[in-house]
Structure formats: C-alpha cells, structure tokens
Design an enzyme around this catalytic site. Structure first.
Site, PDB file in Angstrom:
ATOM      1  N   HIS A   1       0.750  -1.215  -0.046  1.00 18.80           N
ATOM      2  CA  HIS A   1       0.270  -0.313   0.146  1.00 18.80           C
ATOM      3  C   HIS A   1       0.377   1.272  -0.136  1.00 18.80           C
ATOM      4  O   HIS A   1       0.324   2.130   0.049  1.00 18.80           O
ATOM      5  CB  HIS A   1      -0.559  -0.233   0.595  1.00 18.80           C
ATOM      6  CG  HIS A   1      -1.635  -0.912   1.088  1.00 18.80           C
ATOM      7  ND1 HIS A   1      -2.694  -1.418   2.036  1.00 18.80           N
ATOM      8  CD2 HIS A   1      -2.650  -1.581   0.413  1.00 18.80           C
ATOM      9  CE1 HIS A   1      -3.681  -1.888   1.615  1.00 18.80           C
ATOM     10  NE2 HIS A   1      -3.611  -2.433   0.202  1.00 18.80           N
TER      11      HIS A   1
ATOM     12  N   CYS B   1       6.184  11.536  -8.311  1.00 20.46           N
ATOM     13  CA  CYS B   1       6.023  12.868  -9.154  1.00 20.46           C
ATOM     14  C   CYS B   1       5.030  12.492  -9.578  1.00 20.46           C
ATOM     15  O   CYS B   1       5.363  11.763 -11.026  1.00 20.46           O
ATOM     16  CB  CYS B   1       7.487  13.577  -9.478  1.00 20.46           C
ATOM     17  SG  CYS B   1       7.257  15.032 -10.719  1.00 20.46           S
TER      18      CYS B   1
ATOM     19  N   SER C   1      -7.597  -6.526   9.837  1.00 24.03           N
ATOM     20  CA  SER C   1      -8.885  -6.734   9.781  1.00 24.03           C
ATOM     21  C   SER C   1     -10.059  -7.564   8.952  1.00 24.03           C
ATOM     22  O   SER C   1     -11.383  -8.107   9.003  1.00 24.03           O
ATOM     23  CB  SER C   1      -9.649  -5.354  10.055  1.00 24.03           C
ATOM     24  OG  SER C   1      -9.453  -4.785   8.567  1.00 24.03           O
TER      25      SER C   1
ATOM     26  N   ALA D   1       0.187  -8.845  18.879  1.00 27.18           N
ATOM     27  CA  ALA D   1       1.518  -9.122  17.845  1.00 27.18           C
ATOM     28  C   ALA D   1       2.710  -8.958  18.845  1.00 27.18           C
ATOM     29  O   ALA D   1       3.382 -10.158  18.428  1.00 27.18           O
ATOM     30  CB  ALA D   1       1.249  -8.360  16.800  1.00 27.18           C
TER      31      ALA D   1
HETATM   32  P1  OAD Z   1      -7.021  -1.914  10.276  1.00 25.93           P
HETATM   33  O1  OAD Z   1      -7.725  -0.547  11.649  1.00 25.93           O
HETATM   34  O2  OAD Z   1      -8.822  -1.920   9.806  1.00 25.93           O
HETATM   35  O3  OAD Z   1      -7.077  -3.507  11.374  1.00 25.93           O
HETATM   36  C1  OAD Z   1      -6.687  -3.626  12.040  1.00 25.93           C
HETATM   37  C2  OAD Z   1      -6.451  -4.951  12.709  1.00 25.93           C
HETATM   38  O4  OAD Z   1      -5.310  -5.168  13.627  1.00 25.93           O
HETATM   39  C3  OAD Z   1      -7.398  -5.281  14.036  1.00 25.93           C
HETATM   40  O5  OAD Z   1      -8.040  -6.334  13.281  1.00 25.93           O
HETATM   41  C4  OAD Z   1      -7.643  -5.324  15.206  1.00 25.93           C
HETATM   42  O6  OAD Z   1      -7.981  -6.012  15.838  1.00 25.93           O
HETATM   43  C5  OAD Z   1      -5.633  -5.810  15.073  1.00 25.93           C
HETATM   44  N1  OAD Z   1      -4.737  -5.394  16.401  1.00 25.93           N
HETATM   45  C6  OAD Z   1      -4.903  -4.618  16.788  1.00 25.93           C
HETATM   46  N2  OAD Z   1      -4.526  -4.509  17.605  1.00 25.93           N
HETATM   47  C7  OAD Z   1      -3.379  -5.202  17.372  1.00 25.93           C
HETATM   48  C8  OAD Z   1      -2.559  -6.095  18.575  1.00 25.93           C
HETATM   49  N3  OAD Z   1      -1.577  -5.561  19.430  1.00 25.93           N
HETATM   50  N4  OAD Z   1      -1.982  -7.071  18.160  1.00 25.93           N
HETATM   51  C9  OAD Z   1      -2.838  -8.261  17.169  1.00 25.93           C
HETATM   52  N5  OAD Z   1      -3.463  -7.763  16.377  1.00 25.93           N
HETATM   53  C10 OAD Z   1      -3.781  -6.301  16.367  1.00 25.93           C
HETATM   54  O7  OAD Z   1      -6.332  -2.094   9.743  1.00 25.93           O
HETATM   55  P2  OAD Z   1      -5.654  -3.357   8.408  1.00 25.93           P
HETATM   56  O8  OAD Z   1      -6.206  -4.520   8.358  1.00 25.93           O
HETATM   57  O9  OAD Z   1      -3.909  -2.797   8.246  1.00 25.93           O
HETATM   58  O10 OAD Z   1      -5.304   0.818   3.505  1.00 25.93           O
HETATM   59  O11 OAD Z   1      -6.128  -2.024   7.144  1.00 25.93           O
HETATM   60  C11 OAD Z   1      -6.028  -2.543   6.263  1.00 25.93           C
HETATM   61  C12 OAD Z   1      -6.133  -1.654   5.252  1.00 25.93           C
HETATM   62  O12 OAD Z   1      -6.996  -0.061   5.362  1.00 25.93           O
HETATM   63  C13 OAD Z   1      -4.809   0.129   5.210  1.00 25.93           C
HETATM   64  O13 OAD Z   1      -3.800  -0.995   4.996  1.00 25.93           O
HETATM   65  C14 OAD Z   1      -5.232   1.183   4.960  1.00 25.93           C
HETATM   66  C15 OAD Z   1      -6.481   0.554   5.522  1.00 25.93           C
HETATM   67  O14 OAD Z   1      -7.886   1.551   4.294  1.00 25.93           O
HETATM   68  C16 OAD Z   1      -4.797   1.764   2.732  1.00 25.93           C
HETATM   69  O15 OAD Z   1      -4.898   2.821   2.865  1.00 25.93           O
HETATM   70  C17 OAD Z   1      -5.593   1.591   0.861  1.00 25.93           C
END
Ligand code: OAD
Length: 241
Positions: free
Chosen positions: A111, A119, A180, A222
């Site tokens: 991402h 640029c 997530s 984690a």
């Molecule tokens: P999210 O914020 O949607 O989800 C974070 C996940 O991490 C959740 O499932 C939590 O349960 C878990 N979590 C939180 N704290 C934790 C910990 N200490 N140990 C283990 N797990 C933990 O973030 P992402 O799934 O990464 O995309 O989001 C995916 C994408 O959506 C991002 O890359 C971004 C976003 O919009 C773009 O910007 C294109």
C-alpha cells in the site's frame, strides 16, 4: 514442515509501537473518514488537507519505534534460508517504516510508503522524509508542486501484485498478522494460499472478518504472539537440519 512462508501484516503489528490502527472504534482514521484523505478524489478536491494529513503521519514516524513483533519478523528474515526449497516474503499493508527499521529485508509495501514521494510530472519515486504541503520541487525533474504521497489510495492498484501472487502460489505457510480482513486484495490472500495447498495461520488481538477462512487463529497481542511463532519456526527448522 513449512519451508516457503508468506507473511502479511496490517496495522495491528504496529499498534504496540503507538501507531494508531485504521479502523478505530469510531470507524475514523485519526479523526478523518477514509474517503476524505485516502482516495484520489479527495486529493483532487482538497490536496492541502490530504498532504497535511500524510505530512503529519510521516512526521509522527520519528516518535515511534519497532516493537517485539517487528524485531521477531526481522530475526526470522535474517535466519530463514533462501534457496530452491526455502523462501520468505513479508508483505505489509502498512505505510510506516517499522519493519525495515527493525531489519526486515525480504519485504514489500503493497500500500505504499510514507517515506516515499511520487512525482506526477515525471512518474519518479524519491525517498522523502519532510513535508509535501509546501509544494517542493521534484529532485528528478525539477517540476514544482507535483509530488504526492507514494501511498496506494482506495480505487488504486496495490503495488507488487505479480510478485505477491507468485509467492502465494508457491507458499506452504501463510501467516496474517494484525489485519482486519476488510480490504482486498490483501483480504483474499488467505484464499489464494489455501488454494495453493498452504497451511494458514492468523494472529490477531480479536476475531477478524477473515478468521473463519484460516486453518488456525491465535488471539492476543502481536508483540507476544509473533516472537513465539518465530521461535517455533526457527526451532523446528534447525532441528530438521
Ligand atoms: P485495521 O485498523 O482495519 O485493523 C487492524 C487489525 O489489527 C484489527 O483486526 C485489530 O483487531 C488488530 N490489532 C489491533 N491491535 C493489535 C495488536 N496489538 N496485536 C495484534 N492485532 C492487533 O487495519 P488493516 O487491516 O491493516 O489501506 O487495514 C487494511 C488497510 O485498510 C490499510 O492498509 C489501509 C486501510 O484503509 C489503504 O490505505 C489502501
């Protein structure tokens, strides 16, 4: 026994470093709706808002450090064999630089990367640590005001998909950490890995939207679960030699 491993990380792997996850309990990302800061339409509509949002995220990296999960994955990277039978690829959805600061090398930012500027005048990408709001000059083509964050926004194509697909098709273990399962194509990697015959493991603080598609889920932070997994993988690997 796993030999070819693909690991996917999401915001949860950086949460214990103090980097906020994307989907807070209020559904907002640091106080903003995703559509207002993470789409090409938002950038066309209000480039100053988008630039300053990412400038703040980039500046905040100076105040955070890799946590035990990042360090464990870097330890796995340096110890895991590389060759005909063995391979390792870490794919992160995160735009922070904590994996590379911990020492991971076999990794891809699908991402994009906060510390890179793209640029739109000459299509070059340049390492970037400062702000973009004040319309700096591109160091490659000298055009002013055409640099944008090198981040994949909603509606844009994630990076490195061909390499990721190839690694998933050969994987015998797929591990998803702290994501997530909301955002495709990353949310579909577990299905591709299963189709290729890989074992699948999810590590997350809570059940995710994708949990029921993994062979195994481990719940917890984690920073605790990842070092234990890496110890297991390296222990099994060294006793097999
Ligand atoms: P999210 O914020 O949607 O989800 C974070 C996940 O991490 C959740 O499932 C939590 O349960 C878990 N979590 C939180 N704290 C934790 C910990 N200490 N140990 C283990 N797990 C933990 O973030 P992402 O799934 O990464 O995309 O989001 C995916 C994408 O959506 C991002 O890359 C971004 C976003 O919009 C773009 O910007 C294109």
């Amino acid at each position: 026994m796993a030999k070819r491993i693909v690991i996917l990380t999401g915001a949860g792997v950086s949460a214990e470093s103090g980097v906020p996850t994307f989907r807070g309990p209020d559904g907002l990302w640091e106080g903003h709706r995703v559509e207002d800061v993470a789409t090409p339409q938002a950038f066309d509509r209000d480039p100053r808002l988008v630039q300053s949002f990412y400038d703040q995220r980039r500046a905040a990296l100076a105040g955070v450090q890799p946590n035990p999960a990042h360090h464990a994955l870097a330890r796995l990277d340096s110890a895991w064999p590389h060759g005909k039978d063995h391979d390792l690829l870490l794919v992160t959805q995160n735009v922070d630089d904590l994996h590379e600061r911990a020492g991971s090398r076999r990794m891809l930012h699908m991402h994009g990367d906060l510390k890179s500027a793209w640029c739109l005048a000459c299509d070059s990408r340049t390492p970037w640590t400062g702000p973009l709001l004040d319309a700096p000059v591109c160091p490659v083509c000298n055009a002013r005001g055409h640099l944008r964050p090198d981040i994949v926004w909603f509606g844009e194509m994630p990076y490195h998909m061909a390499r990721i697909d190839r690694a998933l098709a050969r994987a015998d273990l797929f591990v998803s950490i702290g994501t997530s399962g909301n955002v495709y194509p990353a949310a579909g990697f577990v299905d591709l890995a299963r189709k290729a015959g890989a074992d699948t493991l999810e590590l997350n603080l809570d059940q995710s939207m994708a949990s029921d598609r993994f062979a195994q889920s481990r719940l917890g932070p984690a920073g605790t679960l990842v070092p234990a997994l890496v110890d297991d993988l390296l222990g099994t690997e060294s006793s097999a030699r």
